[in-house]
Write a protein that holds these residues in place. Structure first.
Motif, PDB file in Angstrom:
ATOM      1  N   CYS A   1      34.549  25.663  49.578  1.00 15.22           N
ATOM      2  CA  CYS A   1      34.420  25.055  48.040  1.00 15.22           C
ATOM      3  C   CYS A   1      35.087  25.899  47.590  1.00 15.22           C
ATOM      4  O   CYS A   1      35.858  25.730  46.462  1.00 15.22           O
ATOM      5  CB  CYS A   1      32.816  25.216  47.780  1.00 15.22           C
ATOM      6  SG  CYS A   1      31.843  23.883  48.220  1.00 15.22           S
ATOM      7  N   ILE A   2      35.291  27.198  47.706  1.00 14.17           N
ATOM      8  CA  ILE A   2      36.338  28.362  46.905  1.00 14.17           C
ATOM      9  C   ILE A   2      37.573  27.875  47.189  1.00 14.17           C
ATOM     10  O   ILE A   2      38.223  27.840  46.149  1.00 14.17           O
ATOM     11  CB  ILE A   2      35.851  29.730  47.385  1.00 14.17           C
ATOM     12  CG1 ILE A   2      34.389  30.134  46.817  1.00 14.17           C
ATOM     13  CG2 ILE A   2      36.862  30.713  46.619  1.00 14.17           C
ATOM     14  CD1 ILE A   2      34.042  31.293  47.384  1.00 14.17           C
ATOM     15  N   LEU A   3      37.943  27.607  48.307  1.00 12.45           N
ATOM     16  CA  LEU A   3      39.317  27.235  48.705  1.00 12.45           C
ATOM     17  C   LEU A   3      39.662  26.150  47.763  1.00 12.45           C
ATOM     18  O   LEU A   3      40.907  25.876  47.122  1.00 12.45           O
ATOM     19  CB  LEU A   3      39.620  27.164  50.007  1.00 12.45           C
ATOM     20  CG  LEU A   3      39.749  28.117  50.884  1.00 12.45           C
ATOM     21  CD1 LEU A   3      39.475  27.980  52.398  1.00 12.45           C
ATOM     22  CD2 LEU A   3      40.718  29.297  50.626  1.00 12.45           C
ATOM     23  N   THR A   4      38.689  25.023  47.729  1.00 10.73           N
ATOM     24  CA  THR A   4      39.057  23.739  47.253  1.00 10.73           C
ATOM     25  C   THR A   4      39.263  23.986  45.749  1.00 10.73           C
ATOM     26  O   THR A   4      39.851  23.243  45.177  1.00 10.73           O
ATOM     27  CB  THR A   4      37.969  22.594  47.512  1.00 10.73           C
ATOM     28  OG1 THR A   4      37.860  22.598  48.796  1.00 10.73           O
ATOM     29  CG2 THR A   4      38.070  21.318  46.640  1.00 10.73           C
ATOM     30  N   ALA A   5      38.334  24.665  44.966  1.00 11.10           N
ATOM     31  CA  ALA A   5      38.463  24.773  43.456  1.00 11.10           C
ATOM     32  C   ALA A   5      39.732  25.550  43.342  1.00 11.10           C
ATOM     33  O   ALA A   5      40.338  25.182  42.415  1.00 11.10           O
ATOM     34  CB  ALA A   5      37.346  26.027  43.322  1.00 11.10           C
ATOM     35  N   ALA A   6      40.190  26.480  44.043  1.00  6.78           N
ATOM     36  CA  ALA A   6      41.487  27.402  43.933  1.00  6.78           C
ATOM     37  C   ALA A   6      42.714  26.188  43.994  1.00  6.78           C
ATOM     38  O   ALA A   6      43.554  26.460  43.048  1.00  6.78           O
ATOM     39  CB  ALA A   6      41.544  28.542  44.897  1.00  6.78           C
ATOM     40  N   GLY A   7      42.565  25.490  44.652  1.00  8.19           N
ATOM     41  CA  GLY A   7      43.602  24.483  45.266  1.00  8.19           C
ATOM     42  C   GLY A   7      43.531  23.548  44.006  1.00  8.19           C
ATOM     43  O   GLY A   7      44.681  23.351  43.678  1.00  8.19           O
ATOM     44  N   LEU A   8      42.702  23.188  43.395  1.00 10.81           N
ATOM     45  CA  LEU A   8      42.362  22.318  42.441  1.00 10.81           C
ATOM     46  C   LEU A   8      43.169  22.804  41.430  1.00 10.81           C
ATOM     47  O   LEU A   8      43.636  22.203  40.230  1.00 10.81           O
ATOM     48  CB  LEU A   8      40.962  21.567  42.221  1.00 10.81           C
ATOM     49  CG  LEU A   8      40.595  20.532  43.245  1.00 10.81           C
ATOM     50  CD1 LEU A   8      39.259  20.250  43.312  1.00 10.81           C
ATOM     51  CD2 LEU A   8      41.542  19.298  43.120  1.00 10.81           C
ATOM     52  N   TYR A   9      42.788  24.055  41.129  1.00 13.72           N
ATOM     53  CA  TYR A   9      43.220  24.835  39.925  1.00 13.72           C
ATOM     54  C   TYR A   9      44.483  24.852  39.921  1.00 13.72           C
ATOM     55  O   TYR A   9      45.452  24.753  38.915  1.00 13.72           O
ATOM     56  CB  TYR A   9      42.731  26.441  39.917  1.00 13.72           C
ATOM     57  CG  TYR A   9      43.391  27.311  39.001  1.00 13.72           C
ATOM     58  CD1 TYR A   9      42.983  27.166  37.692  1.00 13.72           C
ATOM     59  CD2 TYR A   9      44.197  28.060  39.336  1.00 13.72           C
ATOM     60  CE1 TYR A   9      43.675  27.936  36.786  1.00 13.72           C
ATOM     61  CE2 TYR A   9      44.907  28.978  38.424  1.00 13.72           C
ATOM     62  CZ  TYR A   9      44.705  28.931  37.172  1.00 13.72           C
ATOM     63  OH  TYR A   9      45.439  29.843  36.226  1.00 13.72           O
ATOM     64  N   PHE A  10      45.315  25.142  41.051  1.00  8.24           N
ATOM     65  CA  PHE A  10      46.889  25.129  41.253  1.00  8.24           C
ATOM     66  C   PHE A  10      47.455  23.735  40.791  1.00  8.24           C
ATOM     67  O   PHE A  10      48.414  23.474  40.395  1.00  8.24           O
ATOM     68  CB  PHE A  10      47.230  25.588  42.469  1.00  8.24           C
ATOM     69  CG  PHE A  10      47.152  27.267  42.792  1.00  8.24           C
ATOM     70  CD1 PHE A  10      47.735  28.047  41.848  1.00  8.24           C
ATOM     71  CD2 PHE A  10      46.303  27.850  43.604  1.00  8.24           C
ATOM     72  CE1 PHE A  10      47.641  29.361  41.855  1.00  8.24           C
ATOM     73  CE2 PHE A  10      46.215  29.153  43.909  1.00  8.24           C
ATOM     74  CZ  PHE A  10      46.712  30.066  42.946  1.00  8.24           C
ATOM     75  N   SER A  11      46.702  22.605  41.206  1.00  9.42           N
ATOM     76  CA  SER A  11      47.324  21.276  41.108  1.00  9.42           C
ATOM     77  C   SER A  11      47.152  21.079  39.445  1.00  9.42           C
ATOM     78  O   SER A  11      48.084  20.062  39.270  1.00  9.42           O
ATOM     79  CB  SER A  11      46.260  20.286  42.015  1.00  9.42           C
ATOM     80  OG  SER A  11      45.042  19.847  41.104  1.00  9.42           O
ATOM     81  N   PHE A  12      46.542  21.706  38.618  1.00  6.68           N
ATOM     82  CA  PHE A  12      46.455  21.355  37.320  1.00  6.68           C
ATOM     83  C   PHE A  12      47.164  22.411  36.373  1.00  6.68           C
ATOM     84  O   PHE A  12      47.123  22.213  35.256  1.00  6.68           O
ATOM     85  CB  PHE A  12      44.991  21.259  36.860  1.00  6.68           C
ATOM     86  CG  PHE A  12      44.286  19.981  37.327  1.00  6.68           C
ATOM     87  CD1 PHE A  12      44.514  18.909  36.418  1.00  6.68           C
ATOM     88  CD2 PHE A  12      43.525  19.939  38.346  1.00  6.68           C
ATOM     89  CE1 PHE A  12      43.997  17.656  36.998  1.00  6.68           C
ATOM     90  CE2 PHE A  12      42.723  18.914  39.063  1.00  6.68           C
ATOM     91  CZ  PHE A  12      43.034  17.517  38.225  1.00  6.68           C
ATOM     92  N   THR A  13      47.969  23.428  36.964  1.00  9.46           N
ATOM     93  CA  THR A  13      48.417  24.530  36.256  1.00  9.46           C
ATOM     94  C   THR A  13      49.821  24.662  36.547  1.00  9.46           C
ATOM     95  O   THR A  13      50.279  24.093  37.449  1.00  9.46           O
ATOM     96  CB  THR A  13      47.659  25.914  36.376  1.00  9.46           C
ATOM     97  OG1 THR A  13      47.663  26.031  37.742  1.00  9.46           O
ATOM     98  CG2 THR A  13      46.226  25.880  35.846  1.00  9.46           C
ATOM     99  N   GLY A  14      50.433  25.469  35.772  1.00  9.44           N
ATOM    100  CA  GLY A  14      51.995  25.882  36.396  1.00  9.44           C
ATOM    101  C   GLY A  14      53.003  24.807  36.627  1.00  9.44           C
ATOM    102  O   GLY A  14      53.073  23.503  35.561  1.00  9.44           O
TER     103      GLY A  14
END
Length: 126
Positions: free
Chosen positions: A105-118
């Motif tokens: 879940c932590i990896l998924t949350a981090a990955g989704l964060y990257f998909s919406f930023t930068g």
């Protein structure tokens, strides 16, 4: 066109998360009981495997085919996973498979964060 760095991070983190999900399914307790027969356990395992494959397809659609809607499906799946994990930990405490799910879940949350930023913001088509 080259893949933006945040999209690559999203893809790698989500694939790692799904690998951990597959390991979690492998380590689940499959002991038959009055509540769970052998057939029910088999069906649940096959459904979990099919769901993981479907999520792999969604990650591919988002990262490689630039589709926006799979990111939202993956975000909804993360919410359901966290709620389910919360219930499992409340019932059984932290065991090996739930510990793996926490990391997933932590990896998924981090990955989704990257998909919406930068640099990922302009990558996904509606």
């Amino acid at each position: 066109m080259t893949l933006p760095k945040n999209v690559l991070r999203f893809e790698v983190l989500l694939y790692l998360s799904l690998i951990l999900d597959a390991l979690s399914v492998a380590f689940q307790d499959r002991t038959p009981s009055a509540d769970m027969t052998d057939q029910m356990i088999t069906v649940a395992t096959v459904i979990a495997g099919c769901l993981i494959l479907l999520l792999v397809y969604f990650v591919w659609l988002a990262a490689q085919r630039r589709k926006n809607w799979p990111r939202w499906v993956l975000a909804a799946a993360l919410i359901f996973s966290v709620v389910s994990l919360w219930q499992v930990i409340g019932d059984n405490g932290v065991e090996l498979d739930s510990g793996i799910e926490i990391v997933s879940c932590i990896l998924t949350a981090a990955g989704l964060y990257f998909s919406f930023t930068g640099d990922a913001q302009g990558w996904f088509n509606a």
